[in-house]
Scaffold this active site. Structure first.
Site, PDB file in Angstrom:
ATOM      1  N   CYS A   1      73.931  20.262  21.951  1.00 38.53           N
ATOM      2  CA  CYS A   1      72.525  20.559  22.259  1.00 38.53           C
ATOM      3  C   CYS A   1      71.631  19.806  21.285  1.00 38.53           C
ATOM      4  O   CYS A   1      71.533  20.183  20.109  1.00 38.53           O
ATOM      5  CB  CYS A   1      72.280  22.062  22.190  1.00 38.53           C
TER       6      CYS A   1
ATOM      7  N   ASP B   1      67.194  20.399  28.770  1.00 40.89           N
ATOM      8  CA  ASP B   1      67.069  21.739  28.237  1.00 40.89           C
ATOM      9  C   ASP B   1      65.579  21.993  28.023  1.00 40.89           C
ATOM     10  O   ASP B   1      64.918  21.189  27.406  1.00 40.89           O
ATOM     11  CB  ASP B   1      67.819  21.765  26.904  1.00 40.89           C
ATOM     12  N   HIS B   2      65.072  23.020  28.514  1.00 39.05           N
ATOM     13  CA  HIS B   2      63.648  23.372  28.379  1.00 39.05           C
ATOM     14  C   HIS B   2      62.737  22.246  28.876  1.00 39.05           C
ATOM     15  O   HIS B   2      63.156  21.101  28.998  1.00 39.05           O
ATOM     16  CB  HIS B   2      63.262  23.680  26.923  1.00 39.05           C
TER      17      HIS B   2
ATOM     18  N   HIS C   1      73.163  19.533  26.428  1.00 36.19           N
ATOM     19  CA  HIS C   1      71.761  19.896  26.617  1.00 36.19           C
ATOM     20  C   HIS C   1      70.919  18.800  25.992  1.00 36.19           C
ATOM     21  O   HIS C   1      71.074  18.524  24.794  1.00 36.19           O
ATOM     22  CB  HIS C   1      71.415  21.181  25.843  1.00 36.19           C
TER      23      HIS C   1
ATOM     24  N   HIS D   1      77.679  26.824  21.715  1.00 28.29           N
ATOM     25  CA  HIS D   1      76.302  26.326  21.609  1.00 28.29           C
ATOM     26  C   HIS D   1      75.864  26.418  20.147  1.00 28.29           C
ATOM     27  O   HIS D   1      76.103  27.434  19.507  1.00 28.29           O
ATOM     28  CB  HIS D   1      75.389  27.186  22.495  1.00 28.29           C
TER      29      HIS D   1
ATOM     30  N   TYR E   1      61.731  27.467  30.655  1.00 29.15           N
ATOM     31  CA  TYR E   1      62.406  27.031  31.883  1.00 29.15           C
ATOM     32  C   TYR E   1      61.436  26.836  33.049  1.00 29.15           C
ATOM     33  O   TYR E   1      61.709  27.228  34.168  1.00 29.15           O
ATOM     34  CB  TYR E   1      63.539  27.999  32.219  1.00 29.15           C
TER      35      TYR E   1
HETATM   36  C1  DNO Z   1      68.016  28.604  25.274  1.00 27.23           C
HETATM   37  C2  DNO Z   1      69.430  28.376  25.527  1.00 27.23           C
HETATM   38  C3  DNO Z   1      70.318  29.420  24.889  1.00 27.23           C
HETATM   39  C4  DNO Z   1      71.748  29.211  25.342  1.00 27.23           C
HETATM   40  C5  DNO Z   1      72.717  30.205  24.798  1.00 27.23           C
HETATM   41  C6  DNO Z   1      74.124  29.764  25.057  1.00 27.23           C
HETATM   42  O1  DNO Z   1      67.207  28.131  25.967  1.00 27.23           O
HETATM   43  O2  DNO Z   1      69.807  27.091  25.197  1.00 27.23           O
HETATM   44  O3  DNO Z   1      69.884  30.687  25.223  1.00 27.23           O
HETATM   45  O4  DNO Z   1      71.827  29.305  26.719  1.00 27.23           O
HETATM   46  O5  DNO Z   1      72.526  30.383  23.460  1.00 27.23           O
HETATM   47  O6  DNO Z   1      74.996  30.837  24.873  1.00 27.23           O
END
Ligand code: DNO
Length: 400
Positions: free
Chosen positions: A273, A353-354, A300, A235, A372
């Site tokens: 991401c 993501d989020h 993501h 990531h 989340y």
């Molecule tokens: C945040 C996430 C990160 C991710 C980690 C992967 O929202 O994208 O915490 O899960 O960094 O190891």
């Protein structure tokens, strides 16, 4: 279409699996958060976790994350051989249960960082944001890191001081917690002294040294992953620039190139991401997809809005600085290539993501990890689904 997924933090998640199913997602990105960093994931625990997901009619499409222990990142401690073997054995156990995409990060000391978990937008919803002056306030006034001032402009330092003085003790306390307690899926209750100790353990490391530690980690685990058909996905750093004096090694295309070169194997891949990478203006996201296409193992999707002073906030999924249609088109192209070459796992899994805190979620406790919320992520998923359907429709039409 890519595999629509949602993150699930396990049985304690305030967004339970049946709700995730109702969002239209088919898969989850999930981890067993109760197992401490560095410990082995027993096959039985993996089987149980998977069974919970499947009982809800979903698939466990990616492990997010099998965390890398701090001692591996610093290269210190007497237990490295055991930590590497635990990681390898965890991969074996996951593969035995047919779970083969494993996300991890190599951010030192902390995971991702934000400076405001409740940034209010004009429409009344809330999102996460990052403002350099607030980080300066944390760094200089809360953490009191030696030499911290050198990392900020005089304006940021002045603004930080003024803002810090305007906060009462309770507000300072909750701000500090927001900055340091961001480990996904767990609340460690870290104190400022814990963070100081973590930073001290990294004090001897610059980016080159940290990259060497990552090289060592990959040398230890990639051959096993490759033999199992497990795809590791690093990531990116979030945010993708140095913070609190810590080095960053997965922030832009050159970094990604260097990481992928450390172990030239399909098992050494990327969690692409867009949210993390987009906070750095020089990152051309569709270009990154094209350049590293075959090494992208998990996705993501979200956007950030960058502002001229170096701040950013998490924009709606199709707004902000990310050219999401171009990104998604590039990802769909890569999927089509994989399918055409007969790859078994040609489909890429993505999660929104989020998401914003909006509607009925406003005012609810933020649950295990800020960002989340259910409704905001569902909105993101729905928008991305529409975008993908539209692009696919256009593509199919072109092929007729
Ligand atoms: C945040 C996430 C990160 C991710 C980690 C992967 O929202 O994208 O915490 O899960 O960094 O190891």
């Amino acid at each position: 279409m890519m595999i629509e997924s949602f993150r699930w933090f396990g049985p304690d998640d305030s967004v339970p699996l049946p709700w995730i199913r109702q969002t239209g997602a088919e898969g989850v990105f999930s981890a067993i958060h109760r197992i401490p960093y560095g410990e082995l994931w027993p096959r039985e625990a993996i089987r149980e976790h998977k069974a919970l997901i499947e009982a809800a009619g979903l698939r466990w499409v990616a492990v997010e994350s099998v965390p890398v222990h701090e001692d591996i990142k610093t290269g210190r401690g007497n237990d490295l051989a055991r930590l590497f073997e635990n990681y390898r054995q965890t991969l074996r156990n996951l593969a035995a249960e047919d779970v083969r995409v494993v996300i991890y990060n190599f951010m030192p000391a902390l995971d991702w960082i934000r400076t405001d978990m409740r940034h209010r937008l004009p429409d009344g919803s809330e999102c996460l944001s990052f403002e350099p002056f607030r980080l300066a306030a944390f760094d200089i006034h809360a953490l009191r890191r030696k030499g911290a001032e050198a990392d900020y402009t005089p304006e940021q330092i002045a603004q930080a001081g003024e803002w810090w003085r305007s906060l009462d003790d309770a507000k300072r306390e909750s701000f500090i917690k927001d900055v340091i307690d961001v480990f996904p899926g767990c609340k460690w209750g870290l104190s400022l002294d814990d963070i100081r100790a973590r930073l001290a353990r990294h004090a001897h490391l610059d980016a080159a040294a940290l990259r060497a530690k990552l090289g060592r980690f990959l040398a230890e685990v990639v051959p096993t992953a490759e033999s199992l058909g497990v795809r590791l996905a690093i990531h990116p750093d979030d945010p993708p620039f140095p913070v609190l004096g810590l080095p960053r090694i997965v922030s832009d295309a050159e970094d990604i190139e260097a990481v992928l070169r450390l172990a030239d194997s399909p098992a050494n891949g990327l969690c692409f991401c867009t949210g993390s990478l987009s906070a750095c203006a020089r990152n051309d996201l569709p270009g990154i997809v094209q350049r590293f296409a075959s090494r992208i193992h998990a996705v993501h999707l979200r956007s950030t809005q960058r502002l001229p002073d170096g701040s950013f906030y998490e924009a709606a999924h199709l707004e902000g600085s990310v050219d999401m249609p171009a990104v998604v088109r590039a990802l769909l192209d890569e999927q089509a290539r994989r399918k055409a070459t007969g790859e078994r796992d040609w489909q890429l899994a993505f999660r929104p993501d989020h998401g914003r805190v909006m509607l009925d979620d406003l005012g609810k406790p933020s649950g295990i990890t800020p960002g989340y919320s259910c409704i905001g992520r569902m909105r993101g998923l729905a928008e991305l689904r529409g975008l993908m359907r539209g692009l696919k429709w256009e593509r199919d039409k072109r092929q007729i």
